[in-house]
Design a protein around this motif. Structure first.
Motif, short mmCIF file in Angstrom:
data_model
loop_
_atom_site.label_atom_id
_atom_site.label_comp_id
_atom_site.label_asym_id
_atom_site.label_seq_id
_atom_site.Cartn_x
_atom_site.Cartn_y
_atom_site.Cartn_z
N UNK A 113 0.81 -1.22 0.00
CA UNK A 113 0.00 0.00 0.00
C UNK A 113 0.84 1.27 0.00
N UNK A 114 2.03 1.25 0.61
CA UNK A 114 2.80 2.49 0.73
C UNK A 114 3.29 3.03 -0.62
N UNK A 115 3.98 2.22 -1.48
CA UNK A 115 4.37 2.77 -2.79
C UNK A 115 3.16 3.20 -3.62
N UNK A 116 2.07 2.43 -3.53
CA UNK A 116 0.87 2.78 -4.30
C UNK A 116 0.32 4.13 -3.86
N UNK A 117 0.30 4.37 -2.54
CA UNK A 117 -0.23 5.64 -2.04
C UNK A 117 0.64 6.82 -2.51
N UNK A 118 1.96 6.63 -2.54
CA UNK A 118 2.85 7.70 -3.00
C UNK A 118 2.58 8.03 -4.47
N UNK A 119 2.43 7.00 -5.30
CA UNK A 119 2.20 7.22 -6.73
C UNK A 119 0.83 7.87 -6.97
N UNK A 120 -0.17 7.44 -6.22
CA UNK A 120 -1.51 8.01 -6.38
C UNK A 120 -1.50 9.50 -6.06
N UNK A 121 -0.77 9.91 -5.03
CA UNK A 121 -0.68 11.33 -4.69
C UNK A 121 -0.02 12.11 -5.83
N UNK A 122 1.08 11.56 -6.37
CA UNK A 122 1.77 12.23 -7.48
C UNK A 122 0.86 12.36 -8.69
N UNK A 123 0.05 11.34 -8.97
CA UNK A 123 -0.83 11.37 -10.12
C UNK A 123 -1.99 12.35 -9.95
N UNK A 124 -2.47 12.50 -8.72
CA UNK A 124 -3.64 13.33 -8.49
C UNK A 124 -3.32 14.82 -8.50
N UNK A 125 -2.07 15.18 -8.24
CA UNK A 125 -1.72 16.59 -8.12
C UNK A 125 -0.77 17.00 -9.25
N UNK A 126 -0.92 18.24 -9.73
CA UNK A 126 -0.08 18.77 -10.79
C UNK A 126 1.29 19.16 -10.27
N UNK A 127 2.22 19.53 -11.18
CA UNK A 127 3.60 19.84 -10.79
C UNK A 127 3.70 20.95 -9.75
N UNK A 128 2.78 21.93 -9.78
CA UNK A 128 2.87 23.05 -8.84
C UNK A 128 2.36 22.75 -7.46
N UNK A 129 1.71 21.58 -7.27
CA UNK A 129 1.12 21.26 -5.98
C UNK A 129 1.65 19.95 -5.38
N UNK A 130 2.40 19.20 -6.14
CA UNK A 130 2.82 17.89 -5.67
C UNK A 130 3.67 17.97 -4.41
#
Length: 534
Positions: A113-130
């Motif tokens: 779950x931990x790597x998946x959660x990190x990737x999901x956050x990166x995917x949901x937010x744009x470059x200016x908010x990640x």
């Protein structure tokens, strides 16, 4: 609506990450109670913590790869459900072996779950908010990680040691339900997963860590320790060799050729190495030397985590605006200085001095956490992002296990040497009683403060010298942690500055959009629909 949804996603991912952060150390202050209840050996008690860390470390890379293949939403849900089931098993444990096995299963669930959660956050937010989003998630997780000993002490005292595991299922089930509502599953990819490399990684880590933790009792020159170290080296070498020969290895070692990935992973690992040893042996020192209770010691390290929670979002915003070099350089430099000052101030045996340096360390680490993760994932494409997060998570948890083992070996060696010298010069305690004296230091300090009877065989006038021996040992371990942080700090200055980072950010996003379009064409067999699905 979309903006609102992604902040809900961030909340769910942060909740799950906090759950696994707590379980890394929540059992720390409950170990004496667990030992009495399950009649476990001292070695068994150590492995209740180590089994979780090693399983988490050994399975994180394959967990990230599973997310790439099955989809990160599915990997998150499967990992959370496994973690929930393992938590129930741990709470129902009737023996130390049962509990150790359940802790290993918890680590495997966390590795999904931990790597998946990190990737999901990166995917949901744009470059200016990640950076800001990752900073919020990291700050909350770090807060709960640092408060884990306090949480464990409260639950163990008020309810039972089993309660520290039973709090996970409601949180995990809620996270799974919300993730199912909020996330859209990606189509699975027909790509192989390198299952055969997992035993090489896990076996190699177990051999090395077991050798480090048992070296004092078995002897560094013993056949058992030497054999374990050799076996660990052989298994890890085979892992590297296999990784160069198979088309889709468990760990793509060539990823470390990318400067940002290598430095980001190094910073994440160094901070984890130092933080785990700092927290664990700081709690031990506060009990054995200052004479605090387990609950009081857990409360005393909260100033280490509160500044981290406050400063992690700031580190993320600095990353978004200035690139990685500024927040990482400031944060790592402050962490090194604060840890060195802590090592020196321990000899004053006064918590007031520690309070200042705990806060400074928390600020430094808070500025580092989010920028380090974002630096590691910055140059990766969507296809390899889960794998990159898994490799970084693997390095992070390996560093946690090694930090606990290495700093523990330093404490054990220095403390034994100092105590042996004190007791031999005193000549009132026979050599066969040295181990008993070492185990009784904390009880003796508490008894002296309360004016009660000292443990049998321990002269009261030796307590100051025994406290000094423990202090010297813990201080030496802190110097080791500071040295590891310093090496990673020097690497930070190889990262790009603001202008170079902004240019690479634009190029990376363009490349990611192209690859995303190719992935969708492959999945649908059409040439349309090249919009970014995130």
């Amino acid at each position: 609506m979309i903006r609102h949804r992604r902040w809900w996603v961030l909340g769910v991912m942060t909740c799950a990450s906090s759950m696994i952060a707590i379980d890394a150390l929540v059992v720390l202050v409950a170990l004496p109670t667990i030992q009495r209840n399950l009649d476990a050996s001292p070695t068994g008690m150590q492995w209740i913590i180590t089994a979780y860390l090693l399983s988490f470390a050994g399975m994180s890379a394959i967990g990230g790869r599973i997310g790439d293949v099955l989809g990160h939403g599915r990997a998150f849900r499967y990992g959370t459900l496994l973690f929930v089931a393992a938590s129930l098993a741990a709470g129902l444990a009737q023996s130390a072996a049962w509990l150790i096995a359940a802790r290993a299963a918890q680590g495997a669930g966390a590795a999904l779950l931990r790597p998946a959660s990190q990737v999901i956050i990166v995917k949901e937010f744009g470059p200016g908010e990640r950076g800001q989003a990752m900073g919020i998630s990291s700050s909350v997780s770090t807060l709960f990680y640092g408060m884990a000993p306090l949480i464990g002490g409260v639950l163990t005292t008020a309810l039972s040691w089993r309660a520290i595991f039973f709090v996970n299922p409601p949180l995990g089930i809620a996270a799974v339900a919300l993730a199912r509502l909020l996330l859209t599953d990606e189509p699975p990819r027909r790509e192989p997963v390198d299952w055969a490399s997992a035993p090489l990684l896990i076996g190699g880590l177990v051999c090395v860590v077991l050798a480090l933790t048992q070296a004092r009792h078995w002897g560094w020159n013993s056949a058992a320790v030497i054999s374990l170290l050799v076996a660990g080296a052989v298994l890890l070498t085979l892992l590297v060799v296999r990784g160069r020969r198979v088309p889709d290895p468990l760990i793509h070692f060539e990823a470390f050729r990318d400067r940002e990935f290598a430095v980001g992973t190094a910073v994440v690992s160094a901070v984890r190495f130092a933080f785990v040893g700092f927290a664990v042996f700081g709690v031990v020192w506060l009990q054995d030397v200052v004479g605090l209770s387990p609950f009081e010691a857990g409360l005393a390290v909260v100033p280490l985590t509160l500044p981290t929670m406050v400063c992690a979002p700031l580190g993320g915003r600095l990353y978004d605006r200035l690139g990685p070099r500024v927040p990482l350089g400031i944060g790592m430099g402050l962490s090194v200085a604060a840890l060195l000052c802590t090592a020196v101030s321990l000899h004053l045996q006064n918590y007031a001095w520690l309070l200042v340096f705990y806060c400074a360390t928390g600020v430094g680490m808070g500025l580092c956490v989010s920028p380090a993760w974002m630096t590691a994932l910055h140059g990766t494409t969507p296809r390899m992002r889960g794998h990159a997060a898994g490799v970084t998570q693997t390095a992070r948890e390996i560093s946690a296990a090694l930090g606990l083992a290495v700093m523990g070996a330093v404490v054990s060696h220095v403390q034994a040497a100092r105590l042996g010298g004190v007791l031999r010069r005193d000549a009132r305690t026979p050599s066969e009683g040295f181990d008993q004296v070492e185990r009784s230091i904390g009880k003796a300090v508490t008894a002296a403060q309360e004016g009660s009877r000292l443990p049998a065989g321990l002269p009261g006038d030796l307590i100051p010298a025994l406290k000094a021996a423990v202090t010297t040992a813990v201080s030496a371990a802190f110097y080791v942690g500071a040295a590891v942080l310093l090496v990673a700090t020097l690497a930070v200055f190889t990262l790009p500055g603001k202008a170079e980072f902004a240019e690479s950010e634009s190029e990376t996003e363009t490349e990611k959009e192209r690859e995303t379009g190719k992935d969708r064409d492959t999945a649908t067999g059409k040439d349309e629909g090249r919009d970014d699905p995130t």
